[in-house]
Design an enzyme around this catalytic site. Sequence first.
Site, mmCIF file in Angstrom:
data_model
loop_
_atom_site.group_PDB
_atom_site.id
_atom_site.type_symbol
_atom_site.label_atom_id
_atom_site.label_comp_id
_atom_site.label_asym_id
_atom_site.label_seq_id
_atom_site.Cartn_x
_atom_site.Cartn_y
_atom_site.Cartn_z
ATOM 1 N N THR A 107 1.034 -1.112 -0.053
ATOM 2 C CA THR A 107 0.057 -0.081 0.210
ATOM 3 C C THR A 107 0.759 1.139 0.159
ATOM 4 O O THR A 107 2.012 1.207 0.569
ATOM 5 C CB THR A 107 -0.920 0.141 1.239
ATOM 6 N N ARG A 138 -13.126 -8.521 -1.857
ATOM 7 C CA ARG A 138 -12.304 -8.778 -0.500
ATOM 8 C C ARG A 138 -11.870 -7.023 -0.450
ATOM 9 O O ARG A 138 -11.354 -6.735 -1.424
ATOM 10 C CB ARG A 138 -11.108 -9.651 -0.831
ATOM 11 N N VAL A 139 -11.800 -6.818 0.811
ATOM 12 C CA VAL A 139 -11.534 -5.717 1.228
ATOM 13 C C VAL A 139 -10.421 -5.729 2.213
ATOM 14 O O VAL A 139 -10.411 -6.423 3.154
ATOM 15 C CB VAL A 139 -12.119 -4.699 1.632
ATOM 16 N N GLY A 140 -9.080 -5.174 2.124
ATOM 17 C CA GLY A 140 -8.070 -5.185 2.962
ATOM 18 C C GLY A 140 -7.927 -4.140 4.095
ATOM 19 O O GLY A 140 -9.111 -3.248 4.359
ATOM 20 N N ASP A 141 -7.081 -3.716 4.735
ATOM 21 C CA ASP A 141 -6.997 -2.837 5.715
ATOM 22 C C ASP A 141 -6.711 -1.418 5.211
ATOM 23 O O ASP A 141 -7.223 -0.412 5.868
ATOM 24 C CB ASP A 141 -5.531 -3.072 6.594
ATOM 25 N N THR A 155 1.032 -0.958 6.074
ATOM 26 C CA THR A 155 1.423 -1.576 4.596
ATOM 27 C C THR A 155 1.574 -3.035 5.182
ATOM 28 O O THR A 155 2.249 -3.146 6.376
ATOM 29 C CB THR A 155 2.334 -1.040 3.697
ATOM 30 N N GLY A 156 1.233 -4.108 4.257
ATOM 31 C CA GLY A 156 1.309 -5.425 4.653
ATOM 32 C C GLY A 156 0.030 -6.223 4.504
ATOM 33 O O GLY A 156 -0.761 -5.678 3.804
ATOM 34 N N GLY A 162 -3.386 -7.111 4.893
ATOM 35 C CA GLY A 162 -4.546 -6.274 5.493
ATOM 36 C C GLY A 162 -5.349 -7.436 6.567
ATOM 37 O O GLY A 162 -5.696 -6.717 7.492
HETATM 38 N N1 GLY Z 1 -2.435 -3.945 3.059
HETATM 39 C C1 GLY Z 1 -3.287 -4.003 1.535
HETATM 40 C C2 GLY Z 1 -4.173 -5.130 1.608
HETATM 41 O O1 GLY Z 1 -3.982 -6.099 2.317
HETATM 42 O O2 GLY Z 1 -5.081 -4.976 0.812
#
Ligand code: GLY
Length: 297
Positions: free
Chosen positions: A148, A176-179, A199-200, A202
């Site tokens: 990210t 799917r949605v991450g952090d 970042t990493g 999610g």
């Molecule tokens: N950090 C971005 C994601 O996992 O979508």
Amino acid sequence: MWSMIATWPFSLQCVEKGEEILKGGGRALDAVERGIHLVETDPTVDCVGRGGYLNADGELALDAAMMDGDTLKMGVVACVRGFEHPVSIARAVMEKTKHSILVGQYAESFARRMGFQEAPPEYMITDHARLKYEAEKDKATKPSGHDTIGCVALDQAGSLCVATSTSGANLRLPGRVGDTPIIGSGFYVQSGVGGAAATGLGEDIMRTCCSFRVVDLMRRGLSAQDAVNEVVLTAHYTLKQCGLKPDCIALVCMDARGNTAGACNHKGFAYACAREGEAPHLVEVPPIIDKDEEQEG
Ligand code: GLY
């Protein structure tokens, strides 16, 4: 005093743009937005915007967020297809609606109504991204890639702002949605206190609400470095305690005076930084704990 940070070496261009805006007295909101535009457009960055990772159906669906530390207003879009600058759509959600989060086709129709220009798949999806997708889509191994751009800025008026943008995890399930667009996990900011971005992977960052925790520790008096170290260590060991194998977690943060710090649980993380009196440069972040060494040992 002004200051700006953004995750990963590919963000040097972002803080260079931010420097131009902030040293001329511009707003933190404009610095993060216009800086992130460069990374969203750059086809060589494989985890943000154009050229980003595709989902399991071979689509490019983007997530982004912006938060204004003066008002705690935020705008988020998730799973947006066909627009080059999701961070600007997120800003429009924050500034032009009473809401905070718009998703999928509804975020896309909002963007059309707001006059954002559409970008066709042949422009947004690069040959490199398509080839990677074709090579990896049927493999049983765990897909890699989930980074990210997370960017925090302080302007000369003392306003702090954070914004994030990502194409999400490589080969994720559609929807799917991450952090990255999740407040408190991928980002948080309050002027007069501080801001943070993650970042990493999610799923791991959301489980441990990393960004809010960093800002809250700075509110309680910890330095930027102590706050971010504490959150990465706690997140990592909490996941282990719950029987999970921690994936990559990296955080950057800034306090209300523009002091910056980063921490991570893996090798290879660096962030871009510029502030009054310091030209844009990269800061390498040694892991506070190395998840790979720990798992081998
Ligand atoms: N950090 C971005 C994601 O996992 O979508």
